[in-house]
Design an enzyme around this catalytic site. Sequence first.
Site, PDB file in Angstrom:
ATOM      1  N   LYS A 278       0.861  -1.186   0.000  1.00 32.13           N
ATOM      2  CA  LYS A 278       0.000   0.000   0.000  1.00 32.13           C
ATOM      3  C   LYS A 278       0.891   1.227   0.000  1.00 32.13           C
ATOM      4  CE  LYS A 278      -4.487   0.859   0.157  1.00 32.13           C
ATOM      5  NZ  LYS A 278      -5.565   0.000  -0.349  1.00 32.13           N
TER       6      LYS A 278
HETATM    7  P1  NAD Z   1     -13.016   7.649  -2.654  1.00 31.25           P
HETATM    8  O1  NAD Z   1     -12.044   8.674  -2.265  1.00 31.25           O
HETATM    9  O2  NAD Z   1     -13.377   7.487  -4.095  1.00 31.25           O
HETATM   10  O3  NAD Z   1     -14.385   7.845  -1.839  1.00 31.25           O
HETATM   11  C1  NAD Z   1     -14.430   7.938  -0.443  1.00 31.25           C
HETATM   12  C2  NAD Z   1     -15.826   8.356  -0.028  1.00 31.25           C
HETATM   13  O4  NAD Z   1     -15.922   8.317   1.395  1.00 31.25           O
HETATM   14  C3  NAD Z   1     -16.206   9.772  -0.449  1.00 31.25           C
HETATM   15  O5  NAD Z   1     -17.583   9.801  -0.781  1.00 31.25           O
HETATM   16  C4  NAD Z   1     -15.969  10.585   0.823  1.00 31.25           C
HETATM   17  O6  NAD Z   1     -16.751  11.766   0.879  1.00 31.25           O
HETATM   18  C5  NAD Z   1     -16.418   9.585   1.862  1.00 31.25           C
HETATM   19  N1  NAD Z   1     -15.881   9.840   3.199  1.00 31.25           N
HETATM   20  C6  NAD Z   1     -14.615  10.209   3.534  1.00 31.25           C
HETATM   21  N2  NAD Z   1     -14.519  10.379   4.851  1.00 31.25           N
HETATM   22  C7  NAD Z   1     -15.743  10.087   5.370  1.00 31.25           C
HETATM   23  C8  NAD Z   1     -16.273  10.049   6.663  1.00 31.25           C
HETATM   24  N3  NAD Z   1     -15.536  10.348   7.727  1.00 31.25           N
HETATM   25  N4  NAD Z   1     -17.578   9.696   6.827  1.00 31.25           N
HETATM   26  C9  NAD Z   1     -18.345   9.379   5.759  1.00 31.25           C
HETATM   27  N5  NAD Z   1     -17.887   9.390   4.504  1.00 31.25           N
HETATM   28  C10 NAD Z   1     -16.607   9.725   4.311  1.00 31.25           C
HETATM   29  O7  NAD Z   1     -12.447   6.257  -2.069  1.00 31.25           O
HETATM   30  P2  NAD Z   1     -12.809   4.786  -2.522  1.00 31.25           P
HETATM   31  O8  NAD Z   1     -11.827   4.331  -3.537  1.00 31.25           O
HETATM   32  O9  NAD Z   1     -14.291   4.683  -2.800  1.00 31.25           O
HETATM   33  O10 NAD Z   1     -12.445   3.986  -1.198  1.00 31.25           O
HETATM   34  C11 NAD Z   1     -13.351   3.876  -0.099  1.00 31.25           C
HETATM   35  C12 NAD Z   1     -12.907   2.723   0.776  1.00 31.25           C
HETATM   36  O11 NAD Z   1     -12.884   1.518   0.003  1.00 31.25           O
HETATM   37  C13 NAD Z   1     -11.490   2.856   1.354  1.00 31.25           C
HETATM   38  O12 NAD Z   1     -11.456   2.209   2.603  1.00 31.25           O
HETATM   39  C14 NAD Z   1     -10.647   2.064   0.368  1.00 31.25           C
HETATM   40  O13 NAD Z   1      -9.437   1.603   0.934  1.00 31.25           O
HETATM   41  C15 NAD Z   1     -11.602   0.921   0.075  1.00 31.25           C
HETATM   42  N6  NAD Z   1     -11.330   0.196  -1.164  1.00 31.25           N
HETATM   43  C16 NAD Z   1     -11.281   0.840  -2.363  1.00 31.25           C
HETATM   44  C17 NAD Z   1     -11.059   0.110  -3.523  1.00 31.25           C
HETATM   45  C18 NAD Z   1     -11.074   0.752  -4.880  1.00 31.25           C
HETATM   46  O14 NAD Z   1     -10.993   0.008  -5.875  1.00 31.25           O
HETATM   47  N7  NAD Z   1     -11.204   2.059  -4.996  1.00 31.25           N
HETATM   48  C19 NAD Z   1     -10.866  -1.266  -3.446  1.00 31.25           C
HETATM   49  C20 NAD Z   1     -10.929  -1.900  -2.205  1.00 31.25           C
HETATM   50  C21 NAD Z   1     -11.179  -1.151  -1.075  1.00 31.25           C
END
Ligand code: NAD
Length: 446
Positions: free
Chosen positions: A136
Amino acid sequence: MAPVALHTPEDPLSTHDAVPGHAPSAPHPAPEASSGPLSTALAQLAGAVDMLGLDAGVHEMLATPRREVHVAVPLRRDDGSTVLFRGYRVQHNVSRGPGKGGLRYHPSVDIDEVRALAMWMTWKCAIVDLPYGGAKGGVTIDPREHSTAELERVTRRYTTEIKPVIGPSRDIMAPDMGTDEQTMAWVMDTYSVSEGYTIPGVVTGKPIAVGGSLGRATATSRGVVHSTKAALNEAGVDLAGASVAVQGFGKVGAHAATIFAQEGAHVVAVSDQYGGVRHPDGLDMEALTAHVAETGSVVGFDRADPISNTELLALEVDVLVPAAVEGVIDETTARDVRARFVVEGANGPTTGAGDAILAKNGVIVVPDVLANAGGVVVSYFEWVQANQAYWWTESEIAERLEHRMHSAYADVSALARREDVSLRDAALAIGVQRVAEAHEIRGLYP
Ligand code: NAD
């Protein structure tokens, strides 16, 4: 608990055959745990080590990243001033293949968070049986406070600083919170320019125009929906007609909410960092998506009522999908969770204490390392396509993703039933055992 063999006795890969010399040992102290996501990840590892009966040496090896790179990332801002950011790349384990894991831009990124996320990637890749280790990266920066040009400069400088440890056979990046396919294109370009030729396999989650895979943008969310369906099916519940609440409306949450609605579920609430919205009959996802595209937030959507993030977590729904940040379901909020199923779209949304309360209250948790693995599965497909320079169709990708998710779910669920443990404990045991086995078979150098 007695050590668990993860395979039938006839299977040559049974735990005890595969890990000779690692006879079950007495419980031993876990490696040092800090607070936050790393302590959650280390406690989960300690549980899996106990369940598998691995010894203290293996435990320590699995608790410790193989390699960490800390870098300073100076940025010349558009106004001519300079500012310095901290950046990290952690390769938790590379026994089963190159490091694989996202790049996060967020103000709360620190080394322990990146260590935890890297460790979860190791187990996740092993659970869905990909030939990868876990890694990561992160930069402690709030991307919302920077122009596109500044983010490009940060990305190119960060890539240059960590370049010695990344590469298509060493460590492959992907988007995570605060980064996207454009970020991946900059990483790929910086790496390729430095090597002198185009190397698409250094990142996944790229734009299609530069070697991205069809279906990657929605893969994590599709995987969340596949694993939700699998869990609901086991309990005799139909996804069509079920009620769903999604916290986080980014790359994972927004697509997941849309796909849930397409599958006939009622998405009754969604939120982002600014707040949430709810509609008891289900939100109009098309109108909501248009509102977010226009305003940058779900807040203010006029065909719904406002709701806070805390209230969303406590809604009486069939399925709750935390898809934002770590640690939101903790010992306080877990008590109020009234969902029957929690499907972890985010990494580490539930703390150890939160998990124990959910279990006590009979909530079925589909853990992050399984539920959100769809992204890395299609990242793997993208990497395979890039390495072969041959592109698959969207339906081939969708079918292969569905197959991987269902078969990983089936393995985890079978072990959970057999050992009478949670899906999380079973998933981690499978992931940890596969990595321990790779360690053992490879042997220790020198
Ligand atoms: P992103 O940045 O695209 O979206 C994050 C979202 O969470 C946004 O809508 C933001 O406003 C919201 N957010 C942030 N802080 C917040 C809070 N305190 N309370 C409520 N909402 C909040 O990120 P993403 O890629 O969608 O990732 C989200 C999660 O999924 C992370 O934990 C990431 O590690 C995990 N993840 C992502 C992927 C991927 O392919 N993008 C894959 C596996 C896991």
